[in-house]
Design an enzyme around this catalytic site. Structure first.
Site, PDB file in Angstrom:
ATOM      1  N   LYS A 156       0.828  -1.218   0.000  1.00  0.00           N
ATOM      2  CA  LYS A 156       0.000   0.000   0.000  1.00  0.00           C
ATOM      3  C   LYS A 156       0.857   1.261   0.000  1.00  0.00           C
ATOM      4  O   LYS A 156       0.467   2.257  -0.597  1.00  0.00           O
ATOM      5  CB  LYS A 156      -1.005  -0.006   1.146  1.00  0.00           C
ATOM      6  CG  LYS A 156      -0.410   0.119   2.519  1.00  0.00           C
ATOM      7  CD  LYS A 156      -1.507   0.131   3.559  1.00  0.00           C
ATOM      8  CE  LYS A 156      -0.990  -0.137   4.947  1.00  0.00           C
ATOM      9  NZ  LYS A 156       0.372   0.226   5.316  1.00  0.00           N
ATOM     10  N   ARG A 191      -5.649   3.069  11.907  1.00  0.00           N
ATOM     11  CA  ARG A 191      -5.356   1.651  12.147  1.00  0.00           C
ATOM     12  C   ARG A 191      -6.240   1.074  13.239  1.00  0.00           C
ATOM     13  O   ARG A 191      -6.131  -0.131  13.520  1.00  0.00           O
ATOM     14  CB  ARG A 191      -3.900   1.508  12.569  1.00  0.00           C
ATOM     15  CG  ARG A 191      -2.951   1.108  11.443  1.00  0.00           C
ATOM     16  CD  ARG A 191      -1.569   1.199  12.012  1.00  0.00           C
ATOM     17  NE  ARG A 191      -0.601   0.295  11.497  1.00  0.00           N
ATOM     18  CZ  ARG A 191       0.342   0.645  10.619  1.00  0.00           C
ATOM     19  NH1 ARG A 191       0.355   1.841  10.098  1.00  0.00           N
ATOM     20  NH2 ARG A 191       1.263  -0.219  10.278  1.00  0.00           N
ATOM     21  N   ARG A 207      12.459  -7.542   2.988  1.00  0.00           N
ATOM     22  CA  ARG A 207      12.451  -6.098   2.754  1.00  0.00           C
ATOM     23  C   ARG A 207      13.710  -5.439   3.339  1.00  0.00           C
ATOM     24  O   ARG A 207      14.118  -5.732   4.458  1.00  0.00           O
ATOM     25  CB  ARG A 207      11.197  -5.529   3.418  1.00  0.00           C
ATOM     26  CG  ARG A 207      10.914  -4.129   3.031  1.00  0.00           C
ATOM     27  CD  ARG A 207       9.441  -3.872   3.129  1.00  0.00           C
ATOM     28  NE  ARG A 207       9.064  -3.451   4.460  1.00  0.00           N
ATOM     29  CZ  ARG A 207       7.862  -2.929   4.730  1.00  0.00           C
ATOM     30  NH1 ARG A 207       6.953  -2.803   3.781  1.00  0.00           N
ATOM     31  NH2 ARG A 207       7.574  -2.558   5.946  1.00  0.00           N
ATOM     32  N   ARG A 263      14.712  -3.227   8.795  1.00  0.00           N
ATOM     33  CA  ARG A 263      14.058  -2.547   9.913  1.00  0.00           C
ATOM     34  C   ARG A 263      13.835  -3.533  11.049  1.00  0.00           C
ATOM     35  O   ARG A 263      13.500  -4.682  10.796  1.00  0.00           O
ATOM     36  CB  ARG A 263      12.695  -1.998   9.453  1.00  0.00           C
ATOM     37  CG  ARG A 263      12.779  -0.639   8.827  1.00  0.00           C
ATOM     38  CD  ARG A 263      11.507  -0.202   8.154  1.00  0.00           C
ATOM     39  NE  ARG A 263      10.257  -0.571   8.815  1.00  0.00           N
ATOM     40  CZ  ARG A 263       9.057  -0.309   8.300  1.00  0.00           C
ATOM     41  NH1 ARG A 263       8.948   0.326   7.146  1.00  0.00           N
ATOM     42  NH2 ARG A 263       7.958  -0.672   8.916  1.00  0.00           N
ATOM     43  N   ARG A 279       2.917  -7.923  13.977  1.00  0.00           N
ATOM     44  CA  ARG A 279       2.270  -6.836  13.215  1.00  0.00           C
ATOM     45  C   ARG A 279       1.066  -7.349  12.429  1.00  0.00           C
ATOM     46  O   ARG A 279       0.049  -6.676  12.327  1.00  0.00           O
ATOM     47  CB  ARG A 279       3.287  -6.185  12.267  1.00  0.00           C
ATOM     48  CG  ARG A 279       4.338  -5.367  13.015  1.00  0.00           C
ATOM     49  CD  ARG A 279       5.505  -5.034  12.125  1.00  0.00           C
ATOM     50  NE  ARG A 279       5.176  -4.112  11.054  1.00  0.00           N
ATOM     51  CZ  ARG A 279       5.862  -4.005   9.921  1.00  0.00           C
ATOM     52  NH1 ARG A 279       6.911  -4.789   9.703  1.00  0.00           N
ATOM     53  NH2 ARG A 279       5.515  -3.128   9.026  1.00  0.00           N
TER      54      ARG A 279
HETATM   55  P1  AMP Z   1       4.219   1.219   8.967  1.00  0.00           P
HETATM   56  O1  AMP Z   1       5.449   1.759   8.349  1.00  0.00           O
HETATM   57  O2  AMP Z   1       2.955   1.884   8.482  1.00  0.00           O
HETATM   58  O3  AMP Z   1       4.132  -0.287   8.900  1.00  0.00           O
HETATM   59  O4  AMP Z   1       4.296   1.591  10.528  1.00  0.00           O
HETATM   60  C1  AMP Z   1       5.367   1.141  11.339  1.00  0.00           C
HETATM   61  C2  AMP Z   1       4.954   1.151  12.806  1.00  0.00           C
HETATM   62  O5  AMP Z   1       4.603   2.503  13.199  1.00  0.00           O
HETATM   63  C3  AMP Z   1       3.728   0.320  13.159  1.00  0.00           C
HETATM   64  O6  AMP Z   1       4.029  -1.042  13.353  1.00  0.00           O
HETATM   65  C4  AMP Z   1       3.250   1.007  14.433  1.00  0.00           C
HETATM   66  O7  AMP Z   1       4.078   0.667  15.533  1.00  0.00           O
HETATM   67  C5  AMP Z   1       3.521   2.473  14.122  1.00  0.00           C
HETATM   68  N1  AMP Z   1       2.347   3.113  13.479  1.00  0.00           N
HETATM   69  C6  AMP Z   1       2.269   3.626  12.217  1.00  0.00           C
HETATM   70  N2  AMP Z   1       1.054   4.126  11.967  1.00  0.00           N
HETATM   71  C7  AMP Z   1       0.325   3.928  13.107  1.00  0.00           C
HETATM   72  C8  AMP Z   1      -1.018   4.206  13.478  1.00  0.00           C
HETATM   73  N3  AMP Z   1      -1.872   4.781  12.632  1.00  0.00           N
HETATM   74  N4  AMP Z   1      -1.403   3.856  14.741  1.00  0.00           N
HETATM   75  C9  AMP Z   1      -0.564   3.284  15.601  1.00  0.00           C
HETATM   76  N5  AMP Z   1       0.701   2.963  15.308  1.00  0.00           N
HETATM   77  C10 AMP Z   1       1.161   3.286  14.071  1.00  0.00           C
END
Ligand code: AMP
Length: 216
Positions: A13, A88, A127, A160, A171
């Protein structure tokens, strides 16, 4: 154009949100990117968020909601934006709905990218991310020209901490439990467009453009 991208980690996405943001000339607002930058810069938000992120847990709603409300007030969001990784949780979706109502504004669509779990694991464990510019590669599907180095800027590629297998499983579990129910929330509001996220990036992008145009 005000859009949300919904989809599990590894669904692509972020890649699609970026392409669409370029097409429409509007910002891609990724809460993950904003939080990672805060962690890197050791801001107070970053310090509070880091532990949750490293464990694959969600950062608490009040922190993320405050962050997004501030971001959407920046002038570049006036003509629209693409939300990538927010909301989320149901509480985040409700807060966004209230914030938009207060601004007399509304969402145009929610694009829900579906990919089966085995494929997500394959994608996420391979990744690699550039430490300097954030560009993403994949050891199998999209390797960099020189191993360990970013094609775009020559920066060092790393995995990461939240892309390691145990964290990835967490996750995905968090996604299923807390985020996947948002599809029903937005479907109820008549905004949901579901896209099959398997296949080539370009083909999926064309499909997204097609369903958006069909809707307009
Ligand atoms: P992402 O890069 O979108 O996978 O986000 C990496 C991490 O950031 C997630 O696993 C969460 O720990 C945190 N995170 C990102 N967006 C949110 C959100 N909308 N609500 C809560 N945690 C978030």
């Amino acid at each position: 154009m005000r859009l949300i991208f919904l989809g599990p980690p590894g669904s692509g996405k972020g890649t699609q949100a970026k392409l669409l943001a370029e097409k429409y000339g509007i910002p891609q607002v990724s809460t993950g990117d904003i939080l990672r930058a805060a962690v890197r810069e050791r801001t107070s938000l970053g310090k509070r968020a880091k532990g949750y992120m490293d464990q694959g847990e969600l950062v608490p709603d009040p922190l993320v909601i405050a962050l997004i409300e501030e971001r959407l007030r920046v002038a570049d969001c006036r003509e629209g934006y693409i939300l990538d990784g927010f909301p989320r949780t149901l509480a985040q979706a409700e807060a966004l709905r209230d914030a938009l109502e207060a601004l007399n504004s509304r969402l145009d669509a929610v694009i829900n990218v579906e990919v089966e779990q085995g494929e997500l694991l394959r994608r996420l464990t391979g990744r690699r991310t550039c430490r300097a510019c954030g560009a993403m590669f994949h050891t199998v599907f999209n390797p960099s020209k020189v191993a360990g180095k970013c094609d775009a800027c020559g920066g060092e590629l790393y995995q990461r901490s939240d892309d390691q297998e145990a964290t990835i499983r967490e996750r995905l579990k968090v996604y299923t439990e807390q985020t996947a129910p948002l599809a029903a929330f937005y479907n109820h509001g008549g905004l949901l467009l579901t896209i099959h996220g398997m296949g080539k990036i370009d083909t999926i992008f064309e499909e997204i453009c097609r369903v958006l145009e069909r809707r307009a």
